[in-house]
Scaffold this active site. Structure first.
Site, PDB file in Angstrom:
ATOM      1  N   HIS A  55       0.706  -1.357  -0.018  1.00 12.08           N
ATOM      2  CA  HIS A  55      -0.101   0.169   0.007  1.00 12.08           C
ATOM      3  C   HIS A  55       0.927   1.465  -0.014  1.00 12.08           C
ATOM      4  O   HIS A  55       1.973   1.217   0.460  1.00 12.08           O
ATOM      5  CB  HIS A  55      -0.876  -0.067   1.297  1.00 12.08           C
ATOM      6  CG  HIS A  55      -1.966  -0.893   1.246  1.00 12.08           C
ATOM      7  ND1 HIS A  55      -2.900  -1.107   2.123  1.00 12.08           N
ATOM      8  CD2 HIS A  55      -2.276  -1.842   0.167  1.00 12.08           C
ATOM      9  CE1 HIS A  55      -3.867  -1.943   1.914  1.00 12.08           C
ATOM     10  NE2 HIS A  55      -3.474  -2.666   0.834  1.00 12.08           N
ATOM     11  N   GLU A  57       0.739   3.951   1.846  1.00 11.41           N
ATOM     12  CA  GLU A  57       1.252   4.432   3.107  1.00 11.41           C
ATOM     13  C   GLU A  57       2.352   3.530   3.725  1.00 11.41           C
ATOM     14  O   GLU A  57       3.586   4.393   4.218  1.00 11.41           O
ATOM     15  CB  GLU A  57       0.093   4.206   4.381  1.00 11.41           C
ATOM     16  CG  GLU A  57      -1.088   5.166   3.807  1.00 11.41           C
ATOM     17  CD  GLU A  57      -2.315   4.542   3.077  1.00 11.41           C
ATOM     18  OE1 GLU A  57      -3.430   4.714   3.306  1.00 11.41           O
ATOM     19  OE2 GLU A  57      -1.806   3.593   2.208  1.00 11.41           O
ATOM     20  N   CYS A  80      -6.231   1.969   5.660  1.00 12.70           N
ATOM     21  CA  CYS A  80      -7.163   1.069   6.190  1.00 12.70           C
ATOM     22  C   CYS A  80      -7.047   0.623   7.467  1.00 12.70           C
ATOM     23  O   CYS A  80      -6.339   0.848   8.286  1.00 12.70           O
ATOM     24  CB  CYS A  80      -6.795  -0.392   5.284  1.00 12.70           C
ATOM     25  SG  CYS A  80      -4.841  -0.754   5.452  1.00 12.70           S
TER      26      CYS A  80
END
Length: 149
Positions: A55, A57, A80
């Site tokens: 992801h 991040e 998330c």
């Protein structure tokens, strides 16, 4: 605290990153993330990798390392709350990195993504939502249509 003009500029950069892999991230949405240190310098950038993992991040935090502490994360989609892989969720990673502020364009409607803001706020992270939401929505409309509750 970083001013509104800088917030818009950094979110604009995060959106640029998200657009780079749009349509290439499998079932995951293409997200962009910028990590800015406590002094206002970009220390990490990431976008959802081709195929959907890692992801954005995670990539940006790995690049920033210790410089993320006390900084701000600019993320195009709500970090998330949990991951289907069992790895640490992006919200958990931001907390562990001691990010003090998260600025996000749009709330996630996916059952595993939704709730990330709640996790961040409960940990004392300042969360601002809705910045450049209209610019981000086209990136996530199809994802929301097929992955919402």
């Amino acid at each position: 605290m970083i001013g509104k003009r800088r917030d818009r500029r950094f979110m604009g950069r995060a959106l640029e990153l998200a657009r780079l892999n749009f349509g290439l991230t499998g079932e995951n949405p293409s997200v962009g993330c910028i990590i800015v240190d406590a002094h206002g310098h970009i220390v990490g950038e990431g976008m959802t990798h081709v195929g959907g993992r890692p992801h954005a991040e995670q990539i940006a935090l790995d690049m920033a390392g210790e410089r993320a502490k006390g900084g701000t994360a600019y993320v195009t989609l709500e970090p998330c709350r949990e991951r289907s892989t069992g790895e640490d969720a992006c919200s958990t990673r931001l907390i562990a990195a001691q990010i003090s502020r998260v600025v996000c364009a749009i709330e996630d409607k996916h059952p595993k993504g939704a709730g990330g803001f709640h996790v961040l706020r409960n940990a004392g992270v300042d969360v601002l939502t809705g910045l450049k939401q209209d610019d981000a929505l086209p990136l996530y409309e199809d994802f929301f249509a097929t992955h919402s509750e």
